[in-house]
Design an enzyme around this catalytic site. Structure first.
Site, mmCIF file in Angstrom:
data_model
loop_
_atom_site.group_PDB
_atom_site.id
_atom_site.type_symbol
_atom_site.label_atom_id
_atom_site.label_comp_id
_atom_site.label_asym_id
_atom_site.label_seq_id
_atom_site.Cartn_x
_atom_site.Cartn_y
_atom_site.Cartn_z
ATOM 1 N N PHE A 14 0.820 -1.213 0.000
ATOM 2 C CA PHE A 14 0.000 0.000 0.000
ATOM 3 C C PHE A 14 0.850 1.258 0.000
ATOM 4 O O PHE A 14 0.454 2.285 0.533
ATOM 5 C CB PHE A 14 -0.921 -0.005 1.219
ATOM 6 N N GLY A 40 4.082 -2.638 10.839
ATOM 7 C CA GLY A 40 3.278 -2.922 9.649
ATOM 8 C C GLY A 40 4.173 -3.315 8.485
ATOM 9 O O GLY A 40 4.549 -2.484 7.663
ATOM 10 N N SER A 46 7.375 -1.519 2.090
ATOM 11 C CA SER A 46 8.108 -0.445 2.784
ATOM 12 C C SER A 46 9.432 -0.952 3.335
ATOM 13 O O SER A 46 10.416 -0.199 3.399
ATOM 14 C CB SER A 46 7.257 0.156 3.908
ATOM 15 N N ASP A 65 5.134 -7.042 12.866
ATOM 16 C CA ASP A 65 3.807 -7.330 12.289
ATOM 17 C C ASP A 65 3.372 -8.709 12.787
ATOM 18 O O ASP A 65 4.183 -9.639 12.799
ATOM 19 C CB ASP A 65 3.896 -7.339 10.743
ATOM 20 N N GLY A 69 -2.884 -9.554 9.308
ATOM 21 C CA GLY A 69 -3.673 -8.552 8.602
ATOM 22 C C GLY A 69 -4.404 -7.610 9.536
ATOM 23 O O GLY A 69 -4.745 -7.957 10.667
ATOM 24 N N SER A 118 2.159 -5.353 17.899
ATOM 25 C CA SER A 118 3.026 -4.207 18.165
ATOM 26 C C SER A 118 2.887 -3.723 19.612
ATOM 27 O O SER A 118 3.864 -3.270 20.208
ATOM 28 C CB SER A 118 2.719 -3.071 17.197
ATOM 29 N N HIS A 138 -5.113 0.645 11.803
ATOM 30 C CA HIS A 138 -5.634 2.000 11.598
ATOM 31 C C HIS A 138 -6.837 2.323 12.477
ATOM 32 O O HIS A 138 -7.432 3.386 12.335
ATOM 33 C CB HIS A 138 -6.011 2.200 10.128
ATOM 34 N N HIS A 163 2.217 6.857 8.088
ATOM 35 C CA HIS A 163 1.553 6.655 6.792
ATOM 36 C C HIS A 163 0.038 6.797 6.930
ATOM 37 O O HIS A 163 -0.506 6.673 8.019
ATOM 38 C CB HIS A 163 1.895 5.271 6.224
ATOM 39 N N ASP A 164 -0.621 7.066 5.807
ATOM 40 C CA ASP A 164 -2.083 7.159 5.730
ATOM 41 C C ASP A 164 -2.636 8.347 6.521
ATOM 42 O O ASP A 164 -3.675 8.232 7.177
ATOM 43 C CB ASP A 164 -2.733 5.836 6.166
HETATM 44 N N1 SAH Z 1 4.015 -1.067 5.246
HETATM 45 C C1 SAH Z 1 3.274 -2.011 4.424
HETATM 46 C C2 SAH Z 1 1.776 -1.988 4.677
HETATM 47 C C3 SAH Z 1 1.355 -2.321 6.078
HETATM 48 S S1 SAH Z 1 -0.348 -2.798 6.144
HETATM 49 C C4 SAH Z 1 3.578 -1.760 2.951
HETATM 50 O O1 SAH Z 1 4.501 -0.988 2.651
HETATM 51 O O2 SAH Z 1 2.920 -2.319 2.097
HETATM 52 C C5 SAH Z 1 -0.613 -2.901 7.867
HETATM 53 C C6 SAH Z 1 -0.019 -4.118 8.534
HETATM 54 O O3 SAH Z 1 -0.119 -3.905 9.939
HETATM 55 C C7 SAH Z 1 -0.712 -5.454 8.268
HETATM 56 O O4 SAH Z 1 0.199 -6.350 7.677
HETATM 57 C C8 SAH Z 1 -1.188 -5.947 9.635
HETATM 58 O O5 SAH Z 1 -1.008 -7.336 9.851
HETATM 59 C C9 SAH Z 1 -0.313 -5.148 10.574
HETATM 60 N N2 SAH Z 1 -0.919 -4.895 11.888
HETATM 61 C C10 SAH Z 1 -2.128 -4.352 12.160
HETATM 62 N N3 SAH Z 1 -2.322 -4.244 13.476
HETATM 63 C C11 SAH Z 1 -1.202 -4.747 14.071
HETATM 64 C C12 SAH Z 1 -0.798 -4.919 15.432
HETATM 65 N N4 SAH Z 1 -1.585 -4.556 16.445
HETATM 66 N N5 SAH Z 1 0.413 -5.475 15.674
HETATM 67 C C13 SAH Z 1 1.214 -5.858 14.640
HETATM 68 N N6 SAH Z 1 0.888 -5.705 13.349
HETATM 69 C C14 SAH Z 1 -0.303 -5.160 13.055
HETATM 70 MG MG MG Z 2 -0.280 2.362 5.042
#
Ligand code: SAH
Ligand code: MG
Length: 204
Positions: A14, A40, A46, A65, A69, A118, A138, A163-164
């Site tokens: 993303f 993430g 990234s 991560d 998901g 996390s 998010h 991000h976002d």
């Molecule tokens: N940085 C990535 C996109 C991350 S998407 C890129 O460049 O494409 C968000 C990710 O955060 C997902 O893979 C999801 O599994 C992870 N995530 C969401 N909540 C989380 C949490 N509480 N602890 C660890 N990972 C988490």
């Molecule tokens: Mg993002």
């Protein structure tokens, strides 16, 4: 110059290429100070940009991560990808994709995946970070937990990337934007750069 040893468009994820380049340059400037960490990892997009910069500077990238998901990646949600479904676990599993991306990018000596929530890892973390990239859950609780638990580990002179961040609610959810506002209002972080939905701040 940014040159990646992998076809980055083929990696699921993303991150816009301009955002990736900004992350790379931020990590190049910060990595000499110490290790970098992202929350993430997903399929490693990234991590390739950040990890490449760390590799060039002899630093390390930790990627946290649980690989199950985010809410929006689950079946029935807008960002679900059925290719990432683990039928044995009956759950998402992005870890094999993350690992393969890192292998193809020749970053296995630089990028260290930490597979877990996390919040749980953050409570036990103690190493000062040269750069922290927040791109995990998010929801309000997830985004604020990541900021509150992890941002104190950014070292003075280090960078915080988020991000976002969507100032206009039409473009996306609020929590990352609210976290960004909190970081600026804290007086601890100052704005450095904005590229699309990426914000980069420096700790004074
Ligand atoms: N940085 C990535 C996109 C991350 S998407 C890129 O460049 O494409 C968000 C990710 O955060 C997902 O893979 C999801 O599994 C992870 N995530 C969401 N909540 C989380 C949490 N509480 N602890 C660890 N990972 C988490
Ligand atoms: Mg993002």
């Amino acid at each position: 110059m940014l040159s990646l040893p992998i076809e980055i468009d083929a990696v699921k994820g993303f991150l816009d290429p301009d955002e990736g380049a900004a992350l790379y340059h931020a990590a190049r400037s910060a990595a000499p100070l110490g290790p970098c960490l992202e929350i993430g990892g997903y399929c490693g997009k990234s991590a390739v940009y950040l990890g490449r910069a760390c590799q060039e500077k002899g630093s390390t990238l930790f990627s946290v991560d649980h690989h199950r998901g985010s809410e929006e990646n689950q079946p029935g949600w807008g960002y679900h990808d059925p290719d990432l479904w683990d039928h044995k676990a009956d759950a998402m599993d992005t870890l094999p994709f993350f690992r393969e991306t890192i292998r193809q990018a020749a970053l296995e000596e630089t990028v260290i995946p930490i597979v877990g929530r996390s919040e749980q890892v953050g409570r036990l973390w103690a190493t000062p970070l040269a750069l922290l990239f927040i791109d995990g859950g998010h929801t309000h609780d997830a985004a604020f937990a990541d900021y509150d638990l992890w941002s104190p580990h950014v070292m003075p002179g280090g960078l915080l990337a988020i991000h976002d961040v969507f100032p206009d609610p039409k473009d996306g959810g609020r929590p990352p934007y609210e976290v960004y506002l909190k970081a600026v209002a804290s007086g601890v972080f100052e704005d450095l750069a904005a590229v699309k939905s990426l914000r980069i701040l420096r700790r004074g």
